[in-house]
Design an enzyme around this catalytic site. Sequence first.
Site, PDB file in Angstrom:
ATOM      1  N   SER A   1       0.495   6.243   8.797  1.00 38.11           N
ATOM      2  CA  SER A   1       0.396   7.160   7.660  1.00 38.11           C
ATOM      3  C   SER A   1      -0.332   6.489   6.514  1.00 38.11           C
ATOM      4  O   SER A   1      -0.231   5.267   6.337  1.00 38.11           O
ATOM      5  CB  SER A   1       1.807   7.563   7.199  1.00 38.11           C
TER       6      SER A   1
ATOM      7  N   TYR B   1      10.064   5.074   4.015  1.00 36.59           N
ATOM      8  CA  TYR B   1       8.936   5.533   4.824  1.00 36.59           C
ATOM      9  C   TYR B   1       7.680   4.730   4.496  1.00 36.59           C
ATOM     10  O   TYR B   1       6.955   4.298   5.396  1.00 36.59           O
ATOM     11  CB  TYR B   1       8.696   7.025   4.587  1.00 36.59           C
TER      12      TYR B   1
END
Length: 261
Positions: free
Chosen positions: A144, A157
Amino acid sequence: MSEEKSLAGKTAVVTGAGRGVGRSIALYFARAGADLAICSRTLAELEAVKAEVEAEGVRCIIAAVDLANQEATQRFCADVMTEFKSIDVLVNNAGAELENGKIEESDPQNWWKTVEINVRGPYMVTRFLLEGLSEGAKIINVSSGMGKRAGNSNSAYHVSKAAMNMLTDALANELWPRRIDVNNLIPGPVATSMLNKDKPGDRRTTPEEVLERFADALPPGFPEWERLKHPDEVGELALYMATRPVGGPTGQSFSLARRPL
């Protein structure tokens, strides 16, 4: 979608394949001729994907696995090797976002489990399948853009995806002698049911429904220049990465995320 069977005779493992991005990647690989082993945490979803995959005339084995559980992960990998003997493509796609608040308000258990699933999971799957990867195999780690920058929340995250990027680089260096390419795939925002976090009961869960919901604007937190992608766009890129010639790019990031000019 191309009818070319560019993965005919190959075997592939895709984690987190019960829905969304993982499902699209699995189906793209199946249509390209690959036999598949897929896992996620929900058996019913896997069974549905298995039926779609086998309709393409390839084999598919499934297992409900929590990648934070070492014993379950190792058992899945052992079953994969018993069934297929060798693996040509590994896609570490499974991920979680269990604690997205600020650190001072975070639940330590959910914060750490996010890191476990997003980092330890891919590490373990790769570790337990490593001996069975064929020469010239491909490892694709779904990462990501959040792993390349810090935010003011959702630190678990951000941290986990930053670690995933470093894991990719380390593996690329270690596996160079075996001519195994290891790369990141960065999708950017994708139309999955995960975007309905503000409305947990929202029944609009298909990519088309999610795309329609956010047709005018992405949810808060996404850059204004971003575009919401269909999961099939990620599947198409994954297939491209899986079919590069031996000795192709390694230790790189292939991204569908947009950047400002």
